[in-house]
Design a protein around this motif. Structure first.
Motif, mmCIF file in Angstrom:
data_model
loop_
_atom_site.group_PDB
_atom_site.id
_atom_site.type_symbol
_atom_site.label_atom_id
_atom_site.label_comp_id
_atom_site.label_asym_id
_atom_site.label_seq_id
_atom_site.Cartn_x
_atom_site.Cartn_y
_atom_site.Cartn_z
ATOM 1 N N THR A 149 -10.011 -7.709 -6.979
ATOM 2 C CA THR A 149 -9.337 -8.139 -5.751
ATOM 3 C C THR A 149 -8.850 -6.942 -4.956
ATOM 4 O O THR A 149 -8.936 -6.927 -3.717
ATOM 5 N N TYR A 150 -8.319 -5.931 -5.662
ATOM 6 C CA TYR A 150 -7.889 -4.736 -4.942
ATOM 7 C C TYR A 150 -9.081 -4.056 -4.279
ATOM 8 O O TYR A 150 -8.980 -3.589 -3.135
ATOM 9 N N GLN A 184 -11.649 -5.445 -3.098
ATOM 10 C CA GLN A 184 -12.079 -6.244 -1.949
ATOM 11 C C GLN A 184 -11.037 -6.291 -0.833
ATOM 12 O O GLN A 184 -11.380 -6.250 0.348
ATOM 13 N N LYS A 185 -9.761 -6.381 -1.225
ATOM 14 C CA LYS A 185 -8.725 -6.657 -0.227
ATOM 15 C C LYS A 185 -7.613 -5.612 -0.162
ATOM 16 O O LYS A 185 -6.768 -5.671 0.729
ATOM 17 N N GLY A 186 -7.587 -4.687 -1.126
ATOM 18 C CA GLY A 186 -6.453 -3.775 -1.227
ATOM 19 C C GLY A 186 -6.189 -2.971 0.028
ATOM 20 O O GLY A 186 -5.040 -2.849 0.475
ATOM 21 N N GLU A 196 -6.988 -3.599 3.167
ATOM 22 C CA GLU A 196 -6.496 -4.468 4.243
ATOM 23 C C GLU A 196 -5.042 -4.861 4.010
ATOM 24 O O GLU A 196 -4.219 -4.847 4.929
ATOM 25 N N LEU A 197 -4.718 -5.220 2.765
ATOM 26 C CA LEU A 197 -3.345 -5.608 2.433
ATOM 27 C C LEU A 197 -2.380 -4.439 2.613
ATOM 28 O O LEU A 197 -1.272 -4.608 3.150
ATOM 29 N N LYS A 228 -1.768 -3.754 6.369
ATOM 30 C CA LYS A 228 -0.895 -4.754 6.993
ATOM 31 C C LYS A 228 0.556 -4.539 6.577
ATOM 32 O O LYS A 228 1.482 -4.649 7.393
ATOM 33 N N TRP A 285 2.022 -10.266 1.423
ATOM 34 C CA TRP A 285 1.175 -9.422 0.570
ATOM 35 C C TRP A 285 0.821 -10.157 -0.717
ATOM 36 O O TRP A 285 -0.330 -10.160 -1.162
ATOM 37 N N ASN A 327 -1.610 -13.334 -0.093
ATOM 38 C CA ASN A 327 -2.969 -13.061 0.386
ATOM 39 C C ASN A 327 -3.797 -12.191 -0.556
ATOM 40 O O ASN A 327 -4.826 -11.645 -0.145
ATOM 41 N N GLY A 328 -3.364 -12.091 -1.778
ATOM 42 C CA GLY A 328 -4.162 -11.348 -2.761
ATOM 43 C C GLY A 328 -3.348 -10.474 -3.685
ATOM 44 O O GLY A 328 -3.827 -10.066 -4.753
ATOM 45 N N ARG A 336 -2.805 -11.775 -7.247
ATOM 46 C CA ARG A 336 -4.032 -11.659 -8.046
ATOM 47 C C ARG A 336 -4.257 -10.208 -8.483
ATOM 48 O O ARG A 336 -4.683 -9.953 -9.622
#
Length: 518
Positions: free
Chosen positions: A462-463, A465-467, A469-470, A473, A498, A501-502, A505
């Protein structure tokens, strides 16, 4: 962290890569490089056949040497009967270059990688497992602790040689400004976060440079990093250096509500009162403002940089001088200076080489990190980079002065170095300068501020994929609060966002890897 790679594989992090890597320079004489005789030091190294060795590494300011005729390379070539070919890749382009060479199937023999790139390819069958051979090279084997050797590697395998790192940076202040304002240099045990702010405000409001203009400020920050370039301040408020360990769990800095509230209240006040550089959001580095005499505290500087900055500063302020302080003390005695984890940087060998080349490289590296090798790799060649004075001391040659001190040590600093905290101290270094630098590094090590998730964060799909972006933000919320666009308590909304939205996880996945590795 011996099982973290297995966890990473289960999470599907690795990416496909061309299996056919670098074409072999010689025939694989033992069908896989496990011949015991070839593994012994002195066998391959006696070497009657000259072997070409390609090393790819990132380069920074000034770039690498322009060709492979450098005296140090020539010395290595002659000593080990090799043809050493360096590929210096600008750091900003290194990931792209690594993708290109991996896709082409023509990877160099040796590559220096950061942890992200190492993990990306570690289980793709392209790096050599060094575990069976290290005992034959005791100096190289002793370059790191067992923990550093194991970090990021799967159980029972060693794909990367760990590069030693140590804490170097600390807090620095303009001593000439302290003297100008009649402020005593604060003692280590009295340098609280409140004392820091008191002095920083004086630097802002009391015209420390005596030019009659309100053009100075206490400290600055970086708007392009969640760490803001001020790790000593964040440590004082109890914020983690990325992640911290608490009650057997890894906790990310993004979830530390009370600590963020206290830190952001402090930073918001500093911004409103002009103590914090009003332009901090657009800063990408501090160098110019330090050298231009506009900032009173430097919060993540190391000794060598402080001396270089002092020289630049003194061209406009003859008495200008940054001096080192211990990091400020927060509530409950919290303080720290950024402490990297040794072993997160790796030197890897391409598995597609025969035993003779493998052992020639390992024998070279065993010498490289020895006292004799360090002398050559770090200082250079006598008569080329330095000369011996009649009194037994040393001096740089005119050629090295023209090129720049430190340029002779690129292989030491940018490829592989031994476990020493004196890698920027040379034979000709001024004795006081060398002693002060060593003391500075030793002092920085007194206040460890490590990221407890080093070696585990990359296990989170998950990090991956989304780290980014998170994190971005969350950073935007932090910047908006400091600059007065949002209230301080809105950080609690940013934390909830935070997590939702992921982040939750990510915490789950990182802790699974952490517990598997214990």
């Amino acid at each position: 962290m011996k099982k973290a790679i297995a966890t990473m594989l289960a999470l599907g992090l690795v990416v496909p890569m061309a299996a056919g890597c670098a074409g072999k320079e010689e025939n694989n004489k033992d069908g896989g490089g496990t011949n015991a005789a070839a593994s012994a030091p002195g066998k391959a190294g006696d070497a009657t056949e000259k072997i070409k060795i390609e090393i790819m590494t990132a380069s920074w300011t000034g770039g690498g040497w322009p060709d492979n005729n450098h005296p140090i390379i020539q010395y290595i070539d002659d000593k080990f009967n090799v043809d050493l070919q360096m590929q210096w890749v600008p750091n900003a382009n290194f990931v792209e270059k690594m993708n290109v060479v991996s896709a082409s199937g023509k990877m160099p023999d040796v590559i220096r990688l950061d942890s992200t790139m190492f993990l990306k390819w570690a289980d793709q069958g392209v790096f050599m497992d060094l575990q069976p051979y290290l005992a034959a090279y005791p100096t190289l084997h002793g370059v790191a602790t067992p923990e550093s050797w194991a970090l990021l590697n799967p159980k029972g395998k060693i794909y990367g040689i760990p590069i030693y790192e140590t804490a170097q940076n600390s807090t620095y202040a303009r001593k000439d400004w302290l003297d100008s304002l009649g402020i005593p240099q604060p003692a280590d045990d009295a340098f609280t976060i409140d004392k820091f702010y008191e002095i920083a405000k004086a630097f802002t409001t009391q015209d420390p440079d005596k030019n009659g203009k309100p053009d100075t400020f206490g400290f600055s920050a970086l708007g392009n990093s969640l760490k803001l370039g001020d790790p000593q301040l964040e440590a004082a408020f109890g914020l983690a250096n990325g992640w911290k360990e608490a009650n057997g769990e890894l906790v990310p800095v993004e979830t530390q509500g009370p600590e963020w509230t206290a830190f952001l209240s402090f930073m918001r006040k500093a911004y409103e009162e002009g103590v914090l550089d009003k332009d901090f959001i657009t800063n990408t580095n501090f160098n110019d403002k330090y050298a231009q005499g506009k900032v009173g505290f430097a919060l993540d500087m190391h000794y060598q940089f402080s001396q270089q900055t002092n020289k630049q500063l003194q061209t406009i302020a003859p008495n200008g001088q940054f001096v080192e302080l211990s990091p400020p003390i927060g509530a409950g005695g919290a303080r720290g200076t950024t402490t990297p984890t040794s072993g997160m940087l790796k030197v890897v060998l391409n598995k597609d080489m025969d035993a003779e080349k493998r052992d020639r490289i390992l024998k070279l590296f065993d010498w490289w990190v020895s006292p004799e090798g360090e002398d050559i790799i770090k200082n250079g060649i006598e008569g080329e980079q330095y000369e011996k004075n009649d009194d037994g001391t040393f001096k740089m040659t005119d050629a090295l002065k023209a090129e720049g001190e430190g340029r002779q040590s690129l292989l030491w600093n940018w490829v592989l170095r031994g476990n020493t905290n004196t890698f920027n101290i040379y034979k000709w270094s001024d004795a006081k300068w060398a002693a002060d630098m060593k003391k500075s590094i030793d002092d920085a090590g007194k206040y460890p501020y490590k990221n407890a998730a080093d070696g585990y964060l990359s296990s989170s799909a998950t990090y991956a994929q989304k780290g980014g972006e998170l994190d971005d933000k969350f950073l935007q919320s932090v910047l908006a609060i400091i600059s007065g666009k949002k209230p301080v308590d809105s950080i609690l909304d940013a934390i909830a966002d935070w997590k939702k939205n992921g982040g939750d996880r990510i915490v789950e996945e990182v802790n699974a890897a952490y517990k598997a590795g214990q």
